[in-house]
Design a protein around this motif. Structure first.
Motif, short mmCIF file in Angstrom:
data_model
loop_
_atom_site.label_atom_id
_atom_site.label_comp_id
_atom_site.label_asym_id
_atom_site.label_seq_id
_atom_site.Cartn_x
_atom_site.Cartn_y
_atom_site.Cartn_z
N ARG A 17 2.06 -1.36 -11.95
CA ARG A 17 0.90 -2.11 -11.45
C ARG A 17 1.25 -2.69 -10.09
NH1 ARG A 17 -3.71 -3.30 -12.88
NH2 ARG A 17 -3.43 -2.53 -15.00
N LEU A 18 0.62 -2.17 -9.05
CA LEU A 18 0.95 -2.56 -7.68
C LEU A 18 -0.16 -3.42 -7.08
CD1 LEU A 18 2.29 0.84 -6.26
CD2 LEU A 18 3.61 -1.12 -7.09
N VAL A 19 0.25 -4.30 -6.18
CA VAL A 19 -0.69 -5.16 -5.46
C VAL A 19 -1.16 -4.42 -4.21
CG1 VAL A 19 -0.99 -7.38 -4.31
CG2 VAL A 19 0.60 -7.18 -6.23
N LYS A 20 -2.45 -4.54 -3.91
CA LYS A 20 -3.00 -3.87 -2.73
C LYS A 20 -2.26 -4.31 -1.46
CE LYS A 20 -7.33 -2.68 -4.78
NZ LYS A 20 -8.76 -2.90 -4.97
N GLY A 21 -1.98 -3.36 -0.59
CA GLY A 21 -1.23 -3.67 0.64
C GLY A 21 -0.67 -2.37 1.20
N GLY A 22 0.28 -2.50 2.13
CA GLY A 22 0.81 -1.35 2.86
C GLY A 22 1.44 -0.30 1.96
N TYR A 23 2.34 -0.70 1.09
CA TYR A 23 3.03 0.26 0.22
C TYR A 23 2.04 0.86 -0.79
CZ TYR A 23 6.01 2.04 -3.50
OH TYR A 23 6.57 2.83 -4.47
N PHE A 24 1.16 0.03 -1.29
CA PHE A 24 0.10 0.47 -2.22
C PHE A 24 -0.69 1.62 -1.55
CE2 PHE A 24 -4.33 0.33 -3.46
CZ PHE A 24 -4.37 -0.02 -4.79
N ASP A 25 -1.09 1.43 -0.28
CA ASP A 25 -1.89 2.44 0.42
C ASP A 25 -1.12 3.76 0.55
OD1 ASP A 25 -3.93 0.64 0.71
OD2 ASP A 25 -3.40 0.07 2.76
N LEU A 26 0.19 3.65 0.85
CA LEU A 26 1.02 4.86 1.00
C LEU A 26 1.00 5.68 -0.29
CD1 LEU A 26 4.48 3.88 2.57
CD2 LEU A 26 2.74 5.42 3.52
N LYS A 36 -1.12 5.42 -2.88
CA LYS A 36 -2.47 5.83 -3.29
C LYS A 36 -2.90 7.08 -2.51
CE LYS A 36 -7.01 3.91 -4.23
NZ LYS A 36 -7.27 3.98 -5.63
N GLU A 37 -2.63 7.04 -1.20
CA GLU A 37 -3.02 8.19 -0.35
C GLU A 37 -2.27 9.45 -0.80
OE1 GLU A 37 -2.56 11.08 2.61
OE2 GLU A 37 -0.89 9.67 2.31
N ALA A 38 -0.97 9.30 -1.09
CA ALA A 38 -0.17 10.46 -1.52
C ALA A 38 -0.69 11.00 -2.86
CB ALA A 38 1.30 10.06 -1.64
N GLU A 39 -1.02 10.09 -3.77
CA GLU A 39 -1.51 10.55 -5.09
C GLU A 39 -2.86 11.25 -4.95
OE1 GLU A 39 -1.22 7.03 -7.63
OE2 GLU A 39 0.78 7.65 -8.26
#
Ligand SMILES: Cc1cc2nc3c(=O)[nH]c(=O)nc-3n(C[C@H](O)[C@H](O)[C@H](O)COP(=O)(O)O)c2cc1C
Length: 321
Positions: A240-249, A251-254
């Motif tokens: 369970r990740l919090v929205k932010g820079g690493y989250f975006d990386l 999510k985009e890859a998935e």
């Protein structure tokens, strides 16, 4: 019909099992639950766990010594069994005569007998009834049933706490500790109504003054609202990740169908330390539960415990249970 006990005190089976005043446990949390948090929760009448998942074995030994110096009440250690240090960690737990161990993320058969033979009380964290039955067969004293709302690494089944607890309670005869989304006394009352006899909280304690997480991480998490966390990284280890820079990386890859190898490479090494312990909110991995949306300030453990106990009593009074 399971006998329901509306007692948030030392008479609950979980309180009796661990020798504590309130059946409230602070879950082991990588980068958050060191000796300060564990000893504060135990001192306040709950059960504090040291999170060994982010510690090398000798660092864990130091945390055990410091916890013992700060409290003479029961405390425990959480060990995620997938850790590369699991074997050495178990050795240290036995050498240091730690009274209580919560295992997670792995097969409970591996170490339960050795721990039980040494007189350790063992609980295991599960995300389904199937795993709860396996844990009971392995000989553990209690299971923590952790639902989809929870912070940290999560089950693949995505079963919510509301659905998981009654199902686990029906499946095993050992006491069930509910976890996932609990940050208030009324939520504890709800869990007891579903048949749990104790609760484990992560998010609420990760965001206390005594948590070893970075101040920037805590401040960011208490500002979060509903929907600001999501379960990602599912192909490797649902987190369970919090929205932010690493989250975006991630999510985009998935979304573009990245392979497991690519996802692992994007995460790299040391991301969780960077985010939660060093406070790099942009590049680091930030883990917290859905219930962070209900928390709006950084409190002391004493305040959190008092709010939980008073909130529980108010709920029971209002419902005239
Ligand atoms: C930051 C963070 C790190 C966690 N690390 C671990 C861990 O190392 N081992 C473990 O068994 N559970 C871990 N958890 C899960 C907690 O122990 C606990 O079961 C969970 O947080 C309960 O749900 P809640 O966050 O909704 O209270 C972690 C949770 C959080 C928020």
């Amino acid at each position: 019909m399971t006998h329901l006990s509306p007692l948030l005190d030392k008479n609950q089976p979980i309180s009796q099992l661990f020798g504590i005043e309130y059946p409230i446990i602070s879950g082991g949390m990588a980068w958050c639950s060191g000796h300060s948090l564990a000893s504060a929760v135990s001192e306040a009448g709950g059960l504090g766990l040291i999170g060994a998942g982010s510690m090398n074995p000798e660092i864990l030994r130091e945390h055990i010594h410091k916890t013992r110096a700060a409290t003479d009440k029961p405390f425990g250690v959480n060990i995620p069994l997938a850790s590369p240090h699991a074997e050495e960690t178990i050795q240290i737990i036995l050498e240091e005569k730690v009274p209580i161990v919560f295992t997670s993320a792995g097969n409970p058969k591996t170490y339960t007998s050795a721990l039980k033979e040494a007189g350790v009380i063992v609980a295991h964290v599960v995300s389904s009834s199937r795993f709860a039955i396996k844990a009971e067969e392995a000989g553990v004293d209690a299971v923590v049933a952790e639902g989809f709302e929870a912070g940290g690494h999560n089950g693949r089944e995505e079963t919510t706490t509301l659905c998981l607890i009654p199902s686990v309670v029906k499946s095993v005869s050992i006491p069930v500790i509910a976890a996932g989304g609990i940050v208030s006394g009324s939520a504890i009352a709800a869990m007891f109504c579903l048949g749990a006899s104790g609760v484990q909280l992560g998010t609420a304690f990760a965001l206390t003054k005594e948590s070893s997480a970075h101040q920037k991480f805590k401040e960011y998490c208490v500002s979060l609202g509903e929907g600001d966390t999501q379960l990602l990284y599912k192909a490797v280890s649902p987190t369970r990740l919090v929205k932010g820079g690493y989250f975006d990386l991630i999510k985009e890859a998935e979304e573009r169908g990245a392979s497991i190898e690519e996802l692992k490479a994007i995460r790299g090494v040391g991301r969780a330390r960077m985010g939660m312990f060093e406070g790099d909110l942009e590049r680091g991995e930030l883990e917290i539960g859905q219930a962070a949306a209900e928390i709006d300030s950084i409190r002391s453990v004493q305040e959190v415990m008092a709010d939980l106990v008073n909130g529980y009593r108010d709920t029971i009074d209002q419902m005239q249970l």
